[in-house]
Design an enzyme around this catalytic site. Sequence first.
Site, PDB file in Angstrom:
ATOM      1  N   CYS A 117      28.466  30.285   6.936  1.00  0.00           N
ATOM      2  CA  CYS A 117      29.261  29.118   7.209  1.00  0.00           C
ATOM      3  C   CYS A 117      30.799  29.411   6.125  1.00  0.00           C
ATOM      4  CB  CYS A 117      28.547  27.818   6.664  1.00  0.00           C
ATOM      5  SG  CYS A 117      27.371  27.313   7.497  1.00  0.00           S
ATOM      6  N   HIS A 255      33.993  22.842   4.244  1.00  0.00           N
ATOM      7  CA  HIS A 255      32.985  22.955   5.231  1.00  0.00           C
ATOM      8  C   HIS A 255      32.235  21.579   5.608  1.00  0.00           C
ATOM      9  CE1 HIS A 255      29.692  24.406   7.178  1.00  0.00           C
ATOM     10  NE2 HIS A 255      28.697  24.690   6.163  1.00  0.00           N
ATOM     11  N   ASN A 285      27.454  20.086  11.790  1.00  0.00           N
ATOM     12  CA  ASN A 285      27.543  21.139  11.193  1.00  0.00           C
ATOM     13  C   ASN A 285      27.651  22.422  12.106  1.00  0.00           C
ATOM     14  OD1 ASN A 285      27.654  23.768   9.546  1.00  0.00           O
ATOM     15  ND2 ASN A 285      25.946  23.032   8.189  1.00  0.00           N
TER      16      ASN A 285
END
EC number: 2.3.1.180
Length: 332
Positions: A117, A255, A285
């Site tokens: 990520c 993020h 996500n």
Amino acid sequence: MQDRAPRLTGLGHALPARVVTNDDLARTLDTSDEWIRSRSGIATRHHVDPGTATSDLAAEAGARALKADLHTGGTGEVDLVVLATTTPDRTCPATAPLVAHRLGLGTVPAFDVNAVCSGFLYGLSTASAMITAGAADSVLLVAADTFSTIVDPADRRTAFLFGDGAGAAVLRAGGARTGHAPTVHDIVLGSDGGQEDLIITPGGGSREPGSDERWFTMQGQAVYRQAVDRMTGSTREILDRTGWAVDEVDRFVGHQANRRILDAVAHRLGVPADRVVANLDRVGNTAAASIPVALSDAHDRGILRPGDKVVLTAFGGGATWGAATLTWPDLG
């Protein structure tokens, strides 16, 4: 002004057509719309259909970024392609050369970066360094992931969190040599391999080549704590290096892992809620793609304005983390 410094000239993102709602997930999982929203802030996410791969989304996002680059006076061509992904089309070869080929970029160098990520920030650092060093005048940076292909659809702990998507940015040499003000100011990165088991797909690599453990797993509470600590710490470090005070930051783009993580980091830093950019309620996500997708979406909605001071930060598997400071350009 540096002789050579990276500037952002094009941006684009791509999401699969199929939208998966919380109610859709509740039909097969022991969960509910209220439970998912309260724990993550996510309402919907996009999943690829069978037969659609990471390269498909990456090429679509890349094409849009290159088109936007033309709109801002760029050439629509680049010297290098960097793809940040944890879900390549195949273990071998890398996916970036295929993306470059599909975009008609000829025989330019192309390679993958895997920092989960944090991938977009690692890729941004790589692209920026290549430009600053003079190894490339222009870079197409793509971050793309299809986590729906590696997350166990029956796992109530992870299935609701992830969506698929891709975001892309064209970076060109700016600075004193070109007369164009730079966009990217500074980047900090970090990692701790001692925490590799926090976020992991056990099987498929050389450590366990014959393992049946193909599904992604995550230690939720430990990841939450580490993400908040590392994203907060790296943001403070990058602000200090850039010489910005927190109250000077116009937009904070973290993020898009979980709304509670974003809120906790912003609270620790003292960033007002109205300066936090978030779209995870609609896309979930999207792993490495989450920051560029959020940036592209915010640009399309007019949230990011030329001259805005923008901070990016992420935490991912590895463990990896990082932060960056940008002055937002006029992308038209």
